[in-house]
Design a protein around this motif. Structure first.
Motif, PDB file in Angstrom:
ATOM      1  N   UNK A  36     -50.972 -21.090 -41.941  1.00 43.51           N
ATOM      2  CA  UNK A  36     -51.328 -21.898 -43.129  1.00 43.51           C
ATOM      3  C   UNK A  36     -52.752 -22.072 -43.279  1.00 43.51           C
ATOM      4  N   UNK A  37     -53.524 -21.671 -42.433  1.00 46.49           N
ATOM      5  CA  UNK A  37     -54.653 -21.786 -42.747  1.00 46.49           C
ATOM      6  C   UNK A  37     -55.672 -20.964 -43.757  1.00 46.49           C
ATOM      7  N   UNK A  38     -54.732 -19.887 -44.114  1.00 49.93           N
ATOM      8  CA  UNK A  38     -55.115 -18.966 -44.940  1.00 49.93           C
ATOM      9  C   UNK A  38     -54.361 -18.931 -46.289  1.00 49.93           C
ATOM     10  N   UNK A  39     -53.406 -19.837 -46.393  1.00 48.10           N
ATOM     11  CA  UNK A  39     -52.513 -19.709 -47.475  1.00 48.10           C
ATOM     12  C   UNK A  39     -53.223 -20.215 -48.688  1.00 48.10           C
ATOM     13  N   UNK A  40     -52.770 -19.434 -50.037  1.00 44.56           N
ATOM     14  CA  UNK A  40     -53.240 -19.934 -50.942  1.00 44.56           C
ATOM     15  C   UNK A  40     -52.161 -20.699 -51.864  1.00 44.56           C
ATOM     16  N   UNK A  41     -52.297 -21.692 -52.740  1.00 50.76           N
ATOM     17  CA  UNK A  41     -51.272 -22.379 -53.439  1.00 50.76           C
ATOM     18  C   UNK A  41     -51.603 -22.035 -54.965  1.00 50.76           C
ATOM     19  N   UNK A  42     -50.467 -21.469 -55.573  1.00 50.98           N
ATOM     20  CA  UNK A  42     -50.326 -21.005 -57.206  1.00 50.98           C
ATOM     21  C   UNK A  42     -50.522 -22.295 -57.965  1.00 50.98           C
ATOM     22  N   UNK A  43     -51.610 -22.328 -58.825  1.00 56.35           N
ATOM     23  CA  UNK A  43     -51.433 -23.700 -59.620  1.00 56.35           C
ATOM     24  C   UNK A  43     -50.983 -23.317 -60.890  1.00 56.35           C
ATOM     25  N   UNK A  44     -51.128 -21.924 -61.433  1.00 50.96           N
ATOM     26  CA  UNK A  44     -50.645 -21.491 -62.812  1.00 50.96           C
ATOM     27  C   UNK A  44     -50.398 -20.106 -62.656  1.00 50.96           C
ATOM     28  N   UNK A  45     -49.692 -19.602 -63.636  1.00 52.76           N
ATOM     29  CA  UNK A  45     -49.314 -18.068 -63.842  1.00 52.76           C
ATOM     30  C   UNK A  45     -49.279 -17.691 -65.315  1.00 52.76           C
ATOM     31  N   UNK A  46     -50.059 -16.821 -65.685  1.00 50.31           N
ATOM     32  CA  UNK A  46     -50.092 -16.377 -66.940  1.00 50.31           C
ATOM     33  C   UNK A  46     -49.452 -14.790 -67.069  1.00 50.31           C
ATOM     34  N   UNK A  47     -48.193 -14.814 -67.727  1.00 48.06           N
ATOM     35  CA  UNK A  47     -47.556 -13.442 -67.898  1.00 48.06           C
ATOM     36  C   UNK A  47     -48.422 -12.654 -68.830  1.00 48.06           C
ATOM     37  N   UNK A  48     -48.887 -11.504 -68.324  1.00 44.96           N
ATOM     38  CA  UNK A  48     -49.737 -10.583 -69.458  1.00 44.96           C
ATOM     39  C   UNK A  48     -48.632  -9.420 -69.917  1.00 44.96           C
ATOM     40  N   UNK A  49     -47.863  -8.771 -69.206  1.00 44.51           N
ATOM     41  CA  UNK A  49     -47.172  -7.729 -69.551  1.00 44.51           C
ATOM     42  C   UNK A  49     -45.853  -7.643 -68.891  1.00 44.51           C
ATOM     43  N   UNK A  50     -44.687  -7.214 -69.386  1.00 43.29           N
ATOM     44  CA  UNK A  50     -43.406  -7.017 -68.895  1.00 43.29           C
ATOM     45  C   UNK A  50     -42.913  -5.763 -69.339  1.00 43.29           C
ATOM     46  N   UNK A  51     -42.777  -4.683 -68.464  1.00 45.80           N
ATOM     47  CA  UNK A  51     -42.363  -3.448 -68.827  1.00 45.80           C
ATOM     48  C   UNK A  51     -40.775  -3.239 -68.363  1.00 45.80           C
ATOM     49  N   UNK A  52     -40.526  -1.691 -68.437  1.00 40.77           N
ATOM     50  CA  UNK A  52     -39.369  -1.382 -67.748  1.00 40.77           C
ATOM     51  C   UNK A  52     -39.312  -1.297 -66.287  1.00 40.77           C
ATOM     52  N   UNK A  53     -40.433  -1.166 -65.806  1.00 41.82           N
ATOM     53  CA  UNK A  53     -40.466  -1.050 -64.087  1.00 41.82           C
ATOM     54  C   UNK A  53     -41.329  -2.230 -63.539  1.00 41.82           C
ATOM     55  N   UNK A  54     -42.516  -2.465 -64.395  1.00 45.77           N
ATOM     56  CA  UNK A  54     -43.523  -3.486 -63.783  1.00 45.77           C
ATOM     57  C   UNK A  54     -43.590  -4.598 -64.425  1.00 45.77           C
ATOM     58  N   UNK A  55     -44.148  -5.711 -63.905  1.00 45.24           N
ATOM     59  CA  UNK A  55     -44.763  -6.776 -65.023  1.00 45.24           C
ATOM     60  C   UNK A  55     -46.164  -7.197 -64.297  1.00 45.24           C
ATOM     61  N   UNK A  56     -46.950  -7.712 -65.026  1.00 45.15           N
ATOM     62  CA  UNK A  56     -48.407  -7.891 -64.792  1.00 45.15           C
ATOM     63  C   UNK A  56     -48.427  -9.523 -65.045  1.00 45.15           C
ATOM     64  N   UNK A  57     -49.005 -10.246 -63.933  1.00 47.04           N
ATOM     65  CA  UNK A  57     -49.334 -11.664 -64.196  1.00 47.04           C
ATOM     66  C   UNK A  57     -50.686 -11.615 -63.674  1.00 47.04           C
TER      67      UNK A  57
END
Length: 189
Positions: free
Chosen positions: A10-31
């Motif tokens: 818990x002392x090192x955890x990060x909390x996601x505030x927002x996600x921006x999807x950049x690319x969605x492909x056949x194998x991977x996606x990038x955010x």
């Protein structure tokens, strides 16, 4: 196989505030995620999402089965153990059997889970499930339409030589060679 129970500090955890999807492909996606850091400030994280993969350490008559194929990101050929990505909802053990059969033509009487590991946890969630294939029976290779492979069988000594020469340089195959070597020293996987 390693536990699926997630480790947490818990002392090192990060909390996601927002996600921006950049690319969605056949194998991977990038955010790109905006995160709250442990000290309260914010940062960004580039994240590659991957469905996961399987790999198979297959030993036949004292030799490890490997395939040689061209890898576009490297701009060269790479010798690797049979492997491939998981399809949506696919059981990893069934995927391992499928990849072994498609890429080498061999089927195994049994597949034993060896280890699951993350490839690059600093930016990707890809996990590879590594299996050991036992009691192999030869058959016909049926690679994917866009997959061109050459099958080889290597002794442990040849595998280490190919690592030194750079013909084998990917992590999953090097890990499989080390596991095979350890098995020869201890007598079990």
């Amino acid at each position: 196989m390693s536990s699926n129970k997630p480790y947490s500090n818990p002392a090192l955890e990060e909390t996601t505030i927002s996600t921006n999807s950049i690319f969605t492909g056949k194998i991977i996606s990038l955010q790109v995620d905006t995160v709250r850091l442990p000290n309260g400030s914010t940062g960004t994280r580039e994240v590659v999402r991957h469905p996961g993969a399987v790999a198979v350490l297959a030993i036949h008559n004292g030799k490890m089965l490997v395939v040689d194929q061209y890898r576009q990101p490297l701009g060269r050929c790479e010798v690797e153990i049979p492997a491939g990505k998981l399809e949506a909802g696919e059981d990893p053990m069934e995927a391992a059997a499928r990849e072994l059969r498609e890429e080498t033509g061999y089927t195994a009487k049994s597949l034993k889970p060896l280890q699951s590991f993350y490839t690059s946890p600093g930016f990707a969630d890809e996990i590879i499930h590594l299996y050991v294939a036992d009691e192999l029976e030869a058959g016909e290779m049926t690679p994917d339409d866009d997959e061109f492979l050459e099958l080889s069988e290597l002794t442990l000594e040849e595998a280490y030589a190919w690592i030194r020469e750079g013909r084998i340089s990917d992590a999953k195959t090097i890990m499989a060679v080390y596991a095979w070597h350890l098995q020869q020293l201890t007598g079990n996987f």
